[in-house]
Design an enzyme around this catalytic site. Structure first.
Site, short mmCIF file in Angstrom:
data_model
loop_
_atom_site.label_atom_id
_atom_site.label_comp_id
_atom_site.label_asym_id
_atom_site.label_seq_id
_atom_site.Cartn_x
_atom_site.Cartn_y
_atom_site.Cartn_z
N SER A 34 4.96 48.36 -18.04
CA SER A 34 5.60 47.21 -18.70
C SER A 34 4.80 45.93 -18.49
O SER A 34 4.09 45.78 -17.50
CB SER A 34 6.99 46.93 -18.12
N ASP B 86 17.51 54.73 -8.79
CA ASP B 86 17.53 54.46 -7.36
C ASP B 86 18.98 54.51 -6.86
O ASP B 86 19.90 54.23 -7.62
CB ASP B 86 16.93 53.07 -7.09
N THR C 195 4.73 59.09 -6.49
CA THR C 195 5.39 58.11 -5.62
C THR C 195 6.89 57.93 -5.93
O THR C 195 7.34 56.82 -6.22
CB THR C 195 4.70 56.73 -5.72
N GLU D 21 14.67 59.92 -6.86
CA GLU D 21 13.80 60.53 -7.86
C GLU D 21 13.25 61.87 -7.38
O GLU D 21 13.17 62.84 -8.15
CB GLU D 21 12.67 59.56 -8.22
N GLY E 170 8.40 48.78 -6.32
CA GLY E 170 7.98 50.17 -6.53
C GLY E 170 6.64 50.22 -7.27
O GLY E 170 5.77 51.03 -6.94
N ASP E 171 6.50 49.35 -8.26
CA ASP E 171 5.25 49.27 -9.03
C ASP E 171 4.09 48.80 -8.15
O ASP E 171 2.97 49.30 -8.23
CB ASP E 171 5.41 48.31 -10.22
N1 LIG Z 1 14.95 45.32 0.75
C1 LIG Z 1 13.73 45.66 1.17
N2 LIG Z 1 13.36 45.43 2.45
C2 LIG Z 1 12.14 45.75 2.90
N3 LIG Z 1 11.21 46.34 2.14
C3 LIG Z 1 11.49 46.60 0.86
C4 LIG Z 1 12.76 46.28 0.30
N4 LIG Z 1 12.76 46.67 -1.00
C5 LIG Z 1 11.56 47.21 -1.23
N5 LIG Z 1 10.78 47.18 -0.12
C6 LIG Z 1 9.40 47.66 0.00
O1 LIG Z 1 8.99 48.12 -1.27
C7 LIG Z 1 8.61 49.50 -1.24
C8 LIG Z 1 9.07 50.16 -2.50
O2 LIG Z 1 10.48 50.20 -2.47
P1 LIG Z 1 11.40 50.35 -3.73
O3 LIG Z 1 11.39 49.12 -4.52
O4 LIG Z 1 12.71 50.84 -3.25
O5 LIG Z 1 10.64 51.49 -4.52
P2 LIG Z 1 11.19 52.39 -5.66
O6 LIG Z 1 10.97 51.62 -6.93
O7 LIG Z 1 10.32 53.58 -5.55
O8 LIG Z 1 12.64 52.63 -5.40
C9 LIG Z 1 9.21 50.05 0.04
O9 LIG Z 1 8.38 51.06 0.57
C10 LIG Z 1 9.25 48.82 0.94
O10 LIG Z 1 8.00 48.71 1.59
C1 LIG Z 2 10.60 46.12 -17.58
C2 LIG Z 2 10.63 46.71 -16.21
N1 LIG Z 2 9.59 47.46 -15.78
C3 LIG Z 2 9.56 48.00 -14.55
C4 LIG Z 2 10.61 47.84 -13.66
C5 LIG Z 2 10.49 48.54 -12.32
O1 LIG Z 2 10.65 47.81 -11.18
P1 LIG Z 2 10.53 48.46 -9.72
O2 LIG Z 2 9.09 48.36 -9.29
O3 LIG Z 2 11.43 47.64 -8.86
O4 LIG Z 2 10.94 49.91 -9.78
C6 LIG Z 2 11.71 47.09 -14.08
C7 LIG Z 2 12.83 46.89 -13.21
O5 LIG Z 2 13.77 46.19 -13.54
C8 LIG Z 2 11.72 46.51 -15.37
O6 LIG Z 2 12.74 45.78 -15.82
MG LIG Z 3 14.16 51.44 -4.57
NA NA Z 4 8.54 54.77 -5.98
#
Ligand SMILES: Nc1ncnc2c1ncn2[C@@H]1O[C@H](COP(=O)(O)OP(=O)(O)O)[C@@H](O)[C@H]1O
Ligand SMILES: Cc1ncc(COP(=O)(O)O)c(C=O)c1O
Ligand SMILES: [Mg+2]
Ligand code: NA
Length: 298
Positions: free
Chosen positions: A12, A118, A144, A149, A218-219
């Site tokens: 995106s 999630d 990842t 997932e 996550g990205d």
């Molecule tokens: N609330 C948070 N507190 C600390 N670290 C976070 C938090 N949210 C995300 N992270 C960091 O971002 C990484 C990716 O997490 P997340 O956004 O949950 O990935 P996904 O999109 O795969 O669910 C985690 O490994 C962590 O390092």
């Molecule tokens: C347009 C778009 N791309 C990607 C994402 C993925 O975000 P994340 O890295 O937190 O999984 C989001 C999350 O809202 C989004 O709105």
């Molecule tokens: Mg997450």
């Molecule tokens: Na991920």
């Protein structure tokens, strides 16, 4: 062929803020990788904001862009990165693109973030799951998923580290060389656990939770893991540590900044956009203060 690695990233784009390519391209470039970006959507902001405006790239248009790369002979990539995909058709297109890129470079590394949801909730149509499971995941070198997932892809659940290892093994059995659970709730109330596994070893790292919901992390995780895998020549432990160290610093700095502006209450999305630019030096040289520990497989 130039020795600078070349990534094709299909994700995106947001005008404001940091998810998808906006979250991945800058860190990849800072870490020395050349990045070509195809934007699957162009939205004003990520979808956590109140009003979502923008356009979606149609499959024919994606095909047209790829075709232009092929015709001009600029379709040689060392890495391919994909994230959030909205339709089964677009995912099938991606599976085809990987196969074509591998004709040009058989050693292409495909990093797949199988974004589906999630914490028990899907944020893509359910019809995407079988396409990831059967068509796309088997092509991935590095996968990842978060806990939810990984469970969806395998039909298994994880309640503890043993369960996580079984899920990871099931993903290896689909042909994935490196499986990385970017976050799981297998830690205690103050920590989440990330796990990375390849054919030789499996490591976990405890991540202190920051009390906010971040978007784009996550990205960022997938992009950093790609870059550090390359830079460490696939040293799994170091790649996991560098990735987590970077995320930790960025997440904490982003949170602290939001709290300077709004000391209490729920933080709105616009105050918690990831501070990537401000943390450029951390991206270049993360300071590892949490080490990964090996999970012994029996
Ligand atoms: N609330 C948070 N507190 C600390 N670290 C976070 C938090 N949210 C995300 N992270 C960091 O971002 C990484 C990716 O997490 P997340 O956004 O949950 O990935 P996904 O999109 O795969 O669910 C985690 O490994 C962590 O390092
Ligand atoms: C347009 C778009 N791309 C990607 C994402 C993925 O975000 P994340 O890295 O937190 O999984 C989001 C999350 O809202 C989004 O709105
Ligand atoms: Mg997450
Ligand atoms: Na991920």
């Amino acid at each position: 062929m130039s020795s600078t690695p070349r990534v094709l990233s299909i994700q995106s784009h947001v005008v404001h803020g940091y998810v998808g390519n906006k979250s991945a391209v800058f860190p990849l470039q800072v870490l020395g990788l050349e990045v070509d970006a195809i934007n699957t959507v162009q939205f004003s902001t990520h979808t956590g904001y109140k009003d979502i405006k923008g356009t979606i790239l149609q499959n024919e248009d994606m095909e047209e862009l790829i075709n232009g790369l092929v015709l001009n002979d600029v379709d040689y990539y060392t890495h391919f990165l994909t994230g959030y995909s909205r339709s089964p058709e677009s995912l099938k297109k991606i599976a085809q693109i990987i196969k074509n890129l591998r004709v040009k470079n058989p050693d292409l590394v495909y990093v797949c973030d199988p974004v589906m949801g999630d914490n028990g909730k899907l944020y893509v149509p359910e019809s995407i799951l079988p396409v990831y499971r059967d068509d796309v995941v088997p092509l991935a070198d590095i996968l990842t998923p978060n806990q939810f997932e990984a469970e969806l892809l395998t039909g298994l659940t994880m309640k503890d580290l043993d369960g996580a290892v079984k899920v990871i093994q099931a993903l290896h059995n689909k042909g994935v060389k490196t499986v990385v659970l970017s976050s799981t709730d297998l830690g205690d109330e103050n920590n989440m656990i990330a796990i990375a596994s390849n054919k030789d070893c499996c490591y976990q790292v405890q991540i202190p939770k920051v009390d906010a919901t971040f978007t784009g992390t996550g990205d960022l995780f997938a992009a950093l893991f790609l870059a550090w895998s390359y830079r460490t020549k696939n040293n799994l432990k170091l790649t996991l540590e560098q990735t987590i160290a970077t995320l930790q610093a960025i997440v904490k700095d982003t949170y602290d900044n939001a709290r300077r502006i709004q000391p209490t209450g729920k933080i709105p999305p616009k105050l918690i956009e990831l501070r990537l630019i401000q943390n450029k030096q951390i991206i270049e040289e993360p300071k590892i203060n949490i080490t990964a520990t090996e999970i012994k497989l029996n």
